[in-house]
Design an enzyme around this catalytic site. Structure first.
Site, mmCIF file in Angstrom:
data_model
loop_
_atom_site.group_PDB
_atom_site.id
_atom_site.type_symbol
_atom_site.label_atom_id
_atom_site.label_comp_id
_atom_site.label_asym_id
_atom_site.label_seq_id
_atom_site.Cartn_x
_atom_site.Cartn_y
_atom_site.Cartn_z
ATOM 1 N N HIS A 101 79.769 4.421 61.542
ATOM 2 C CA HIS A 101 79.979 3.006 61.884
ATOM 3 C C HIS A 101 81.390 2.652 61.414
ATOM 4 O O HIS A 101 81.835 3.149 60.373
ATOM 5 C CB HIS A 101 79.058 2.062 61.117
ATOM 6 N N ASP A 104 81.607 1.938 57.769
ATOM 7 C CA ASP A 104 81.390 3.037 56.819
ATOM 8 C C ASP A 104 82.715 3.633 56.380
ATOM 9 O O ASP A 104 82.879 4.013 55.223
ATOM 10 C CB ASP A 104 80.611 4.214 57.451
ATOM 11 N N GLU A 232 70.038 2.891 71.136
ATOM 12 C CA GLU A 232 69.105 3.525 70.196
ATOM 13 C C GLU A 232 67.921 2.596 69.964
ATOM 14 O O GLU A 232 68.043 1.564 69.303
ATOM 15 C CB GLU A 232 69.825 3.810 68.875
ATOM 16 N N ASP A 307 61.482 2.516 57.795
ATOM 17 C CA ASP A 307 62.379 3.570 58.255
ATOM 18 C C ASP A 307 62.846 4.358 57.028
ATOM 19 O O ASP A 307 63.917 4.083 56.479
ATOM 20 C CB ASP A 307 63.565 2.865 58.939
ATOM 21 N N ASP A 339 70.491 11.317 60.910
ATOM 22 C CA ASP A 339 70.464 9.937 60.423
ATOM 23 C C ASP A 339 69.390 9.885 59.331
ATOM 24 O O ASP A 339 68.295 9.372 59.537
ATOM 25 C CB ASP A 339 70.146 8.996 61.591
#
Ligand code: XLS
Ligand code: NI
Ligand code: NI
Length: 436
Positions: A101, A104, A232, A307, A339
């Site tokens: 990202h 990040d 996504e 998650d 991920d």
């Protein structure tokens, strides 16, 4: 140059009998499977956010993990050190790709112009690291969900000013992804959903989300970005309900707004289970619609309802997933992006290696098993046989639209009860087990 992982040497393939925890037992990047190397099939990517920015915080506590590349009060110094550590990690692990990202790789400054300057500085360095190491960018994305301005969404925000801010961020993130030769760009609608219908105009929010995506499609053409766009899906978390709920929802949404040609799906295993599906269902549905693009490879915990983003370790799942992926033609622009993050108690830098080595090995095993299943054609024959009626007279007439209800009623009156066949699920599960 400072070494950030001094205790780890480049990870090599040593074969199934190796007892070395810092070696691959199954992932042999050069081994050819069904005409392509394992590296070409699997296209592993390390994600920047969990692997380098994740420090083990959860809902009940701050981070537990201390990293040597965070050891400065200057945020850009940290960004520089982290980038260097990241490329050391990618090359020692031997992955071909990374994903990030915007936020990040470079922290936000006080305003957008300054933030973009920070990004440019880091991107120039990343470009050099990519050229020096050969590591490529699988996809880039923007973080339009962490900052408080996005508390009510980005594209679906009730405020057009926030919509504009999100658009500006995406614009820049697309530009830097293009600059770094990114093979894709992901849209994950982090807060594109709602928490209560009492304050939400759902129809309008959906229209706005489509508008934002259409603008991105237009801008992609404008700057000549050749990478693949992905959506996504995720059903919930952080919002109560997210519009990109699952593959089925995303496909219907993209079709409604005439965007289906411009997107594929990035399927995340843990998001699938949050949507009460499983990973393979989401892959198969995407493939059936010609929209299987890329994968966020992780796993959830059936006993925890969020998650958890754990590293994949289930060989049954990776074998079935690779079978579906290979059947769909394999990855082109996409790949397997981890991920996933190490657990809160896995505080050593070496744990990052163990996590990725295990995940790469379990997908390599999955690939080998899936290739064998494809070569043997046993499952293919079962499916072929199960649908063979469709090659007969009646089936052909139905599929080619030569008959309607009248003809089918006449057929049924004449032929009576249809002859049934067993689905043989247990037999097939045993057969699948015999490959593992
Ligand atoms: C969060 C998502 C996110 C996307 C990229 O649950 O998985 O990490 O992959 O924004
Ligand atoms: Ni993801
Ligand atoms: Ni996720």
């Amino acid at each position: 140059m400072t070494e950030y992982f001094p205790n780890v040497k480049p990870i090599k393939y040593e074969g199934p009998d190796s007892k070395n925890p810092f070696a691959f037992k199954h992932y042999d990047p050069k081994q050819v499977v069904l005409g392509k190397t394992m590296a070409e099939h699997l296209r592993f990517a390390v994600c920047y956010w969990h692997t380098f920015k994740g420090l083990g915080s959860d809902q009940f506590g701050v981070g537990t993990i201390i990293r040597n590349y965070n050891d400065s009060s200057d945020p850009m110094k940290v960004a520089d050190m982290t980038l260097q550590a990241a490329f050391e990690f990618f090359t020692k692990l031997g992955v071909g790709f990374w994903c990030f990202h915007d936020r990040d790789i470079a922290p936000e400054a006080d305003n957008l112009a300054e933030t973009n300057k920070r990004l440019d500085a880091i991107v120039a360095k990343a470009k050099k690291f990519q050229a020096d190491t050969g590591v490529k960018l699988l996809w880039g994305t923007t973080n339009a969900f962490s900052h408080r301005r996005f508390m009510a969404g980005a594209g679906t925000n009730p405020s057009p000013d926030v919509f504009a801010y999100a658009a500006s961020q995406i614009k820049k993130a697309m530009e830097i992804t293009n600059e770094l030769g990114g093979q894709g760009y992901v849209f994950w609608g982090g807060r594109e959903g709602y928490d209560t219908l009492l304050n939400t105009d759902m129809g309008r929010e959906l229209d706005h989300l489509a508008l934002l995506l259409q603008m991105a499609v237009d801008y992609k053409k404008k700057i000549g970005f050749k990478g693949q766009f992905y959506i996504e899906p995720k059903p919930k978390e952080p919002t109560k309900h997210q519009y990109d709920f699952d593959a089925g929802n995303c496909i219907a949404f993209l079709q409604k707004y005439n965007l289906a040609q411009s997107f594929k799906l990035n399927i995340e295993a843990n998001h699938a289970t949050l949507a009460s599906h499983d990973f393979c269902h989401e892959l198969a549905l995407s493939a059936a619609n010609g929209m299987l693009g890329s994968v966020d490879a992780n796993r959830g915990d059936l006993l925890l309802g969020w998650d958890t983003d754990q590293f994949p370790n289930n060989i049954y799942e990776t074998a079935e997933a690779m079978y579906i992926i290979l059947k769909a033609g394999g990855f082109t622009t996409g790949g397997l992006n981890f991920d996933a993050h190490v657990r809160r108690q896995s505080i050593d830098p070496e744990d990052l290696f163990h996590a990725h080595i295990g995940a790469m090995d379990v997908f390599a095993r999955g690939l080998k098993i899936a290739a064998k299943m494809i070569e043997d054609k046993k499952f293919e024959k079962v499916v072929e046989n199960r649908y063979k009626g469709w090659s007969g007279d009646l089936g052909k007439k139905i599929e080619s639209k030569q008959v309607g209800f009248d003809e089918l009623e006449a057929h049924t009156l004449k032929n009576g009860e249809p002859k049934l066949q067993s689905g043989q699920q247990e037999l097939l599960e045993n057969l699948f087990n015999s490959y593992i």
